[in-house]
Design a protein around this motif. Structure first.
Motif, PDB file in Angstrom:
ATOM      1  N   THR A   1       1.220  14.070   3.749  1.00  0.00           N
ATOM      2  CA  THR A   1       0.918  14.198   5.179  1.00  0.00           C
ATOM      3  C   THR A   1       1.786  13.266   6.020  1.00  0.00           C
ATOM      4  OG1 THR A   1      -0.879  12.687   4.663  1.00  0.00           O
ATOM      5  CG2 THR A   1      -1.446  14.996   4.917  1.00  0.00           C
ATOM      6  N   GLN A   2       1.710  13.444   7.334  1.00  0.00           N
ATOM      7  CA  GLN A   2       2.562  12.640   8.219  1.00  0.00           C
ATOM      8  C   GLN A   2       1.728  11.715   9.104  1.00  0.00           C
ATOM      9  OE1 GLN A   2       4.252  16.125  10.264  1.00  0.00           O
ATOM     10  NE2 GLN A   2       3.427  15.260  12.169  1.00  0.00           N
TER      11      GLN A   2
ATOM     12  N   VAL B   1       0.860  -1.193   0.000  1.00  0.00           N
ATOM     13  CA  VAL B   1       0.000   0.000   0.000  1.00  0.00           C
ATOM     14  C   VAL B   1       0.896   1.242   0.000  1.00  0.00           C
ATOM     15  CG1 VAL B   1      -1.814  -1.166   1.341  1.00  0.00           C
ATOM     16  CG2 VAL B   1      -0.079   0.194   2.534  1.00  0.00           C
ATOM     17  N   PRO B   2       0.346   2.370  -0.447  1.00  0.00           N
ATOM     18  CA  PRO B   2       1.091   3.623  -0.271  1.00  0.00           C
ATOM     19  C   PRO B   2       0.931   4.123   1.166  1.00  0.00           C
ATOM     20  CG  PRO B   2      -0.986   4.046  -1.404  1.00  0.00           C
ATOM     21  CD  PRO B   2      -0.923   2.565  -1.169  1.00  0.00           C
ATOM     22  N   VAL B   3       1.916   4.866   1.671  1.00  0.00           N
ATOM     23  CA  VAL B   3       1.757   5.471   2.997  1.00  0.00           C
ATOM     24  C   VAL B   3       1.898   6.995   2.908  1.00  0.00           C
ATOM     25  CG1 VAL B   3       4.200   5.118   3.659  1.00  0.00           C
ATOM     26  CG2 VAL B   3       2.457   5.516   5.434  1.00  0.00           C
ATOM     27  N   GLY B   4       0.882   7.670   3.458  1.00  0.00           N
ATOM     28  CA  GLY B   4       0.885   9.131   3.559  1.00  0.00           C
ATOM     29  C   GLY B   4       0.613   9.465   5.020  1.00  0.00           C
ATOM     30  N   GLY B   5      -0.646   9.663   5.344  1.00  0.00           N
ATOM     31  CA  GLY B   5      -1.030   9.892   6.738  1.00  0.00           C
ATOM     32  C   GLY B   5      -1.027   8.626   7.579  1.00  0.00           C
ATOM     33  N   GLY B   6      -1.043   7.479   6.929  1.00  0.00           N
ATOM     34  CA  GLY B   6      -0.909   6.214   7.662  1.00  0.00           C
ATOM     35  C   GLY B   6      -2.217   5.477   7.925  1.00  0.00           C
TER      36      GLY B   6
ATOM     37  N   ASN C   1      10.930  11.716  -1.690  1.00  0.00           N
ATOM     38  CA  ASN C   1      10.878  13.161  -1.437  1.00  0.00           C
ATOM     39  C   ASN C   1      10.053  13.542  -0.207  1.00  0.00           C
ATOM     40  OD1 ASN C   1      12.388  13.370  -3.693  1.00  0.00           O
ATOM     41  ND2 ASN C   1      10.903  14.551  -4.897  1.00  0.00           N
ATOM     42  N   VAL C   2       9.192  12.634   0.266  1.00  0.00           N
ATOM     43  CA  VAL C   2       8.426  12.896   1.509  1.00  0.00           C
ATOM     44  C   VAL C   2       8.528  11.640   2.382  1.00  0.00           C
ATOM     45  CG1 VAL C   2       6.833  14.624   0.583  1.00  0.00           C
ATOM     46  CG2 VAL C   2       6.277  12.216   0.317  1.00  0.00           C
ATOM     47  N   ASN C   3       9.756  11.342   2.804  1.00  0.00           N
ATOM     48  CA  ASN C   3      10.060  10.061   3.447  1.00  0.00           C
ATOM     49  C   ASN C   3       9.886  10.075   4.963  1.00  0.00           C
ATOM     50  OD1 ASN C   3      12.157  11.664   4.119  1.00  0.00           O
ATOM     51  ND2 ASN C   3      13.783  10.308   3.401  1.00  0.00           N
ATOM     52  N   ASP C   4       8.889  10.838   5.443  1.00  0.00           N
ATOM     53  CA  ASP C   4       8.702  10.978   6.890  1.00  0.00           C
ATOM     54  C   ASP C   4       8.363   9.652   7.576  1.00  0.00           C
ATOM     55  OD1 ASP C   4       6.230  11.693   5.283  1.00  0.00           O
ATOM     56  OD2 ASP C   4       5.346  11.218   7.227  1.00  0.00           O
ATOM     57  N   ALA C   5       7.576   8.807   6.939  1.00  0.00           N
ATOM     58  CA  ALA C   5       7.196   7.543   7.579  1.00  0.00           C
ATOM     59  C   ALA C   5       8.424   6.626   7.697  1.00  0.00           C
ATOM     60  CB  ALA C   5       6.084   6.855   6.785  1.00  0.00           C
ATOM     61  N   TYR C   6       9.225   6.605   6.642  1.00  0.00           N
ATOM     62  CA  TYR C   6      10.457   5.815   6.646  1.00  0.00           C
ATOM     63  C   TYR C   6      11.370   6.264   7.786  1.00  0.00           C
ATOM     64  CZ  TYR C   6      14.893   3.931   4.861  1.00  0.00           C
ATOM     65  OH  TYR C   6      16.095   3.274   4.738  1.00  0.00           O
ATOM     66  N   ARG C   7      11.508   7.580   7.909  1.00  0.00           N
ATOM     67  CA  ARG C   7      12.369   8.115   8.987  1.00  0.00           C
ATOM     68  C   ARG C   7      11.745   7.895  10.360  1.00  0.00           C
ATOM     69  NH1 ARG C   7      12.349  13.201   8.692  1.00  0.00           N
ATOM     70  NH2 ARG C   7      11.203  13.537   6.752  1.00  0.00           N
ATOM     71  N   SER C   8      10.426   7.892  10.420  1.00  0.00           N
ATOM     72  CA  SER C   8       9.752   7.658  11.705  1.00  0.00           C
ATOM     73  C   SER C   8      10.049   6.243  12.218  1.00  0.00           C
ATOM     74  CB  SER C   8       8.237   7.848  11.558  1.00  0.00           C
ATOM     75  OG  SER C   8       7.937   9.160  11.137  1.00  0.00           O
ATOM     76  N   LEU C   9      10.054   5.282  11.279  1.00  0.00           N
ATOM     77  CA  LEU C   9      10.382   3.903  11.673  1.00  0.00           C
ATOM     78  C   LEU C   9      11.803   3.824  12.222  1.00  0.00           C
ATOM     79  CD1 LEU C   9       9.155   1.173   9.158  1.00  0.00           C
ATOM     80  CD2 LEU C   9       8.221   1.842  11.383  1.00  0.00           C
ATOM     81  N   LEU C  10      12.717   4.550  11.598  1.00  0.00           N
ATOM     82  CA  LEU C  10      14.123   4.533  12.029  1.00  0.00           C
ATOM     83  C   LEU C  10      14.292   5.184  13.403  1.00  0.00           C
ATOM     84  CD1 LEU C  10      16.188   5.470   8.815  1.00  0.00           C
ATOM     85  CD2 LEU C  10      15.921   3.221   9.904  1.00  0.00           C
ATOM     86  N   SER C  11      13.642   6.328  13.596  1.00  0.00           N
ATOM     87  CA  SER C  11      13.866   7.095  14.831  1.00  0.00           C
ATOM     88  C   SER C  11      12.951   6.650  15.966  1.00  0.00           C
ATOM     89  CB  SER C  11      13.640   8.591  14.558  1.00  0.00           C
ATOM     90  OG  SER C  11      12.251   8.838  14.359  1.00  0.00           O
ATOM     91  N   GLY C  12      11.858   5.959  15.593  1.00  0.00           N
ATOM     92  CA  GLY C  12      10.925   5.520  16.633  1.00  0.00           C
ATOM     93  C   GLY C  12       9.950   6.597  17.071  1.00  0.00           C
ATOM     94  N   LYS C  13       9.981   7.756  16.437  1.00  0.00           N
ATOM     95  CA  LYS C  13       9.002   8.806  16.732  1.00  0.00           C
ATOM     96  C   LYS C  13       8.503   9.435  15.427  1.00  0.00           C
ATOM     97  CE  LYS C  13      12.594  12.294  17.606  1.00  0.00           C
ATOM     98  NZ  LYS C  13      12.425  13.110  16.427  1.00  0.00           N
ATOM     99  N   ILE C  14       7.363  10.097  15.524  1.00  0.00           N
ATOM    100  CA  ILE C  14       6.756  10.623  14.306  1.00  0.00           C
ATOM    101  C   ILE C  14       7.565  11.786  13.746  1.00  0.00           C
ATOM    102  CG2 ILE C  14       4.694  11.751  13.350  1.00  0.00           C
ATOM    103  CD1 ILE C  14       3.095  10.185  15.531  1.00  0.00           C
ATOM    104  N   GLU C  15       8.043  11.612  12.533  1.00  0.00           N
ATOM    105  CA  GLU C  15       8.829  12.648  11.864  1.00  0.00           C
ATOM    106  C   GLU C  15       7.939  13.393  10.874  1.00  0.00           C
ATOM    107  OE1 GLU C  15      11.928  13.219  12.638  1.00  0.00           O
ATOM    108  OE2 GLU C  15      12.474  11.401  13.757  1.00  0.00           O
ATOM    109  N   SER C  16       8.349  14.598  10.533  1.00  0.00           N
ATOM    110  CA  SER C  16       7.607  15.326   9.491  1.00  0.00           C
ATOM    111  C   SER C  16       8.540  15.684   8.344  1.00  0.00           C
ATOM    112  CB  SER C  16       6.943  16.571  10.082  1.00  0.00           C
ATOM    113  OG  SER C  16       7.846  17.270  10.889  1.00  0.00           O
TER     114      SER C  16
END
Lengths: 311, 311
Positions: A232-233, A173-178, A204-219
């Motif tokens: 969206t995040q 699936v695509p991920v935007g707001g989740g 270009n809007v890799n916030d979800a990918y980075r959120s998985l790495l950092s463990g917190k919601i990124e924007s």
């Protein structure tokens, strides 16, 4: 969320949504070296899976809440979905839109009977406006993706897919707001023993990918992607589900998105929006992983400006 | 052609073709003030109804003829259809194409295993080349539209539509060479008591319309239409059927074709070629006639260059 509860949700929304078809293509199977089952939410009412979550969220309100209506801020598919779902159920829908939203989107919401309030095109302005409407009307605020009822409603796309094809190894699936990603995970966990969910996300809007790495919601600082539904995040309702269960998030470039979109248009003969192509682009980057397997792809929607295409 | 014969033909080709889905749209029903059932031949194998006629025409050959192969001249969908049908059945397909045919069409025919011979882009040259191949190989010439086996095969699209929706008052199809129109008429006559067939034709290539008026096969002097599949003229095999039974031929302008195509892409979310939109354009011009009725529309194909769209 157990299977029985999801089944009840699905049964409740069935009169208001389409059971969308699942498409296959020998040529795309050959390209992917796998059996690929495309769940066509571009054929959903108002043209996107968002109709599912909006419908369930409204149906789940109390009678008193229904009498007072619902409110959201969105310029995209959720605005249309909430307006149409509300109309079908007989509830008022207040939609906060930035005043510079495309005319075609304004008209679509009005066409479905939504009551639009225009605001300045900033997050702050739209939140303030939604708050004001809540206070004045008593309407219930429904977030497009970070609301557990919305998430549970989105789960029903994957439920239908798994009911028809129970042996899928992965669903992309695509991920935007989740909301779709979290819902699909709930469906896979409840309806399958070993189906895992993988998300595609624009680099270009890799916030979800980075959120998985950092463990917190990124924007995101920039939001330059053709997949305009994915800017969206994540939120605090869907991120815990995603963090715990998602198999992986596959980043894809803009060129890869357009290439996947071209394949869907030319080979499947389907009009889909760029966000839908993000899921297939992720599939095409993971050919080693899927080789010889049965996989699902949720084509999230078909609301695209055909006068402004990337090819 | 009686119902039993058509049924046999349909059964024979079933293993080689898709039973295409029938789509509906509340919004398009509202616009047309009628119940409209779209038969989606854009989802047919190789992307167009031509697969049906090509398959039946090859299956109907003798063993000796099959061993020697088939030949046609076409730069469009019939070339691809004959190549793919021949490959599926295990027969050689010789395709005569003008040397200036688009690269994508050459590649599609080659991809399906067709053996291409290039000729100068004139009618004379392609007929001479086809004749030469016939003499050298003993291959059977199959005309894209003016061949009774091809016509009978094309009938199966309407057969499937009428089996699913027996109470259609009219079926709208585009008319170019006349194969689909004649086949649809045969199906309607055999499978329905009172379903009539109406053809849409671009005003700019109105040879079929003029043929009905004059009673003999007319040709076009110019061929300036976006509906590139409809530039050909009727033939002596299909014209008698059309002349006797067609309800009417509705002319449509280029602007009306693009408008109908836009509706199909935006509202039905289907990629269709301009020729398919000609049928819907005819429906939209006959709103008085169809009001409150159930009608069918055959969306003939989806092979369109998405990098060169009219909107």
């Amino acid at each position: 969320m157990n299977k029985a509860s999801l089944q009840t949700i699905h049964n409740n929304i069935k009169p208001y949504i389409h059971k969308t078809p699942v498409f296959t293509s020998q040529l795309l199977n050959d390209i992917c070296e796998a059996e690929v089952f495309f769940k066509c939410e571009n054929f959903q009412k108002m043209g996107a899976f968002k109709m599912r979550g909006a419908t369930h969220a409204i149906l789940n309100l109390t009678q008193d809440q229904k009498r007072k209506g619902v409110v959201t801020h969105s310029s995209g598919n959720f605005a249309q979905a909430l307006a149409l779902a509300a109309k079908s159920i007989g509830v008022k829908a207040y939609i906060v839109m930035p005043k510079n939203a495309p005319q075609v989107k304004k008209e679509a919401v009005l066409g479905y009977g939504g009551i639009i309030s225009f605001c300045e095109p900033t997050n702050q302005a739209r939140e303030a406006m939604a708050k004001k409407i809540q206070q004045e009307t008593g309407a219930t605020f429904l977030h497009p993706s970070n609301n557990i009822d919305v998430i549970n409603g989105q789960a029903t796309a994957a439920i239908e897919l798994l009911e028809e094809y129970p042996n899928l190894k992965y669903i992309y699936v695509p991920v935007g707001g989740g909301g779709l990603l979290a819902g699909t995970i709930l469906a896979a966990n409840a309806y399958s023993k070993n189906c895992k969910v993988i998300a595609g996300e624009p680099e270009n809007v890799n916030d979800a990918y980075r959120s998985l790495l950092s463990g917190k919601i990124e924007s995101n600082t920039a939001n330059n992607t053709i997949a305009d539904g994915l800017k969206t995040q994540l939120g605090d309702k869907n991120f815990p589900i995603i963090k715990k269960y998602v198999e992986s998030i596959q980043l894809v470039t803009e060129i890869e998105i357009v290439k996947a979109m071209t394949l869907i248009w030319q080979r499947l003969k389907l009009v889909v929006e760029p966000s839908s192509a993000v899921a297939l682009a992720a599939v095409l980057k993971q050919k080693n992983k899927i080789k010889g397997k049965k996989i699902g792809v949720i084509l999230s929607g078909g609301n695209v400006d055909i006068t402004n295409l990337p090819f």
